[in-house]
Design a protein around this motif. Structure first.
Motif, mmCIF file in Angstrom:
data_model
loop_
_atom_site.group_PDB
_atom_site.id
_atom_site.type_symbol
_atom_site.label_atom_id
_atom_site.label_comp_id
_atom_site.label_asym_id
_atom_site.label_seq_id
_atom_site.Cartn_x
_atom_site.Cartn_y
_atom_site.Cartn_z
ATOM 1 N N GLU A 54 1.866 1.756 -3.513
ATOM 2 C CA GLU A 54 0.748 2.234 -4.338
ATOM 3 C C GLU A 54 0.428 3.698 -4.043
ATOM 4 O OE1 GLU A 54 -2.542 -0.322 -3.681
ATOM 5 O OE2 GLU A 54 -1.606 -2.081 -4.615
ATOM 6 N N LYS A 55 0.501 4.070 -2.774
ATOM 7 C CA LYS A 55 0.151 5.442 -2.390
ATOM 8 C C LYS A 55 1.230 6.425 -2.799
ATOM 9 C CE LYS A 55 -1.290 8.206 1.596
ATOM 10 N NZ LYS A 55 -1.574 8.201 3.052
ATOM 11 N N HIS A 56 2.457 6.012 -2.718
ATOM 12 C CA HIS A 56 3.566 6.904 -3.056
ATOM 13 C C HIS A 56 4.248 6.384 -4.335
ATOM 14 C CE1 HIS A 56 2.966 8.841 0.833
ATOM 15 N NE2 HIS A 56 2.910 7.628 1.367
ATOM 16 N N GLN A 112 0.822 -1.211 0.000
ATOM 17 C CA GLN A 112 0.000 0.000 0.000
ATOM 18 C C GLN A 112 0.852 1.255 0.000
ATOM 19 O OE1 GLN A 112 -3.011 -0.081 3.055
ATOM 20 N NE2 GLN A 112 -3.516 -2.239 2.686
#
Length: 240
Positions: free
Chosen positions: A124-126, A121
């Motif tokens: 995916e977020k960064h 995650q």
């Protein structure tokens, strides 16, 4: 395996040093003999010539060769370290970790298996660079809380194993709890709070490392199913 040349010119025992000087003396004597023969096709065997050649030719040659071999030895050590070390984290790779840990399994200790929580995650977020920073920051943290005798290796992806020789399981669990709280990673204007899940197993000095790693991995999986920053013992008792 050591290079024969490096082993010969850089010995650490008395026999090795003796062989080194004998080879040097034979080389210098051969040089003087060749000079005599080339000069007038005769061998004079004058001691003064040998001693002079030893000082004027042998010692500088010895110094140069010893320096070259020492540099080769240091380069070889560096190449071995690079080949056995994970380039991102600076930790041992899987096989070197296993080899070093098996060497220390003759004494009891504690094996930890760690994994950064929700690293996918974070990527995916960064981006994957942020995930790499998390791994590098964790590796630095591991070095801060461990001793020189402890063995740390990146096993696979974000999974890291630690063997703490001579450490009771309760003390190993305390180390795991300190690591589970996680660390802060800053990239640009972004601050990432990462936590770590840990599986803990006691090494009794008899159980093979393969089985210990399997038990630690199972404990790690149980820890991750309970959420973030969890520590689980291999006997399925909740440690945190």
């Amino acid at each position: 395996m050591h290079s024969p040349i490096v082993s010969l010119l850089g010995p650490k025992n008395r026999l090795g040093w003796f062989i080194r000087y004998v080879i040097l003396a034979l080389g210098v004597i051969g040089t003087v003999f060749a000079h005599d023969v080339i000069t007038d096709n005769a061998f004079h065997g004058r001691i003064g010539d040998y001693l002079g050649a030893m000082v004027m030719l042998g010692l500088p040659l010895y110094a140069v060769l010893t320096g070259i071999m020492a540099d080769m030895g240091r380069l070889r050590v560096q190449l071995i370290e690079v080949s056995e070390t994970d380039q991102m984290t600076g930790l041992l790779q899987r096989l070197p970790f296993i080899r070093e840990t098996e060497r220390k399994l003759i004494q009891t200790g504690t094996l930890l298996m760690l994994d950064i929580d929700e690293l996918g995650q974070i990527n995916e977020k960064h981006d994957h660079y942020a995930g790499d920073l998390c791994l590098m920051a964790l590796a630095i943290r591991l070095r801060e809380v461990t001793r020189a005798t402890d063995v740390i290796g990146r096993i696979d992806g974000a999974t890291i194993a630690m063997y703490l020789p001579g450490t009771p399981v309760d003390a190993g669990r305390q180390v795991a709890e300190r690591l589970a709280n996680g660390i802060q990673v800053t990239t640009g204007a972004t601050r990432i709070e990462i936590t770590v899940s840990v599986g803990v197993v006691m090494a009794d000095g008899d159980t093979p490392l393969r089985l210990l790693m399997k038990q630690a991995e199972d404990a790690l999986l149980r820890a991750k199913t309970r959420g973030r920053a969890q520590v689980m013992l291999s006997e399925e008792k909740i440690a945190a």
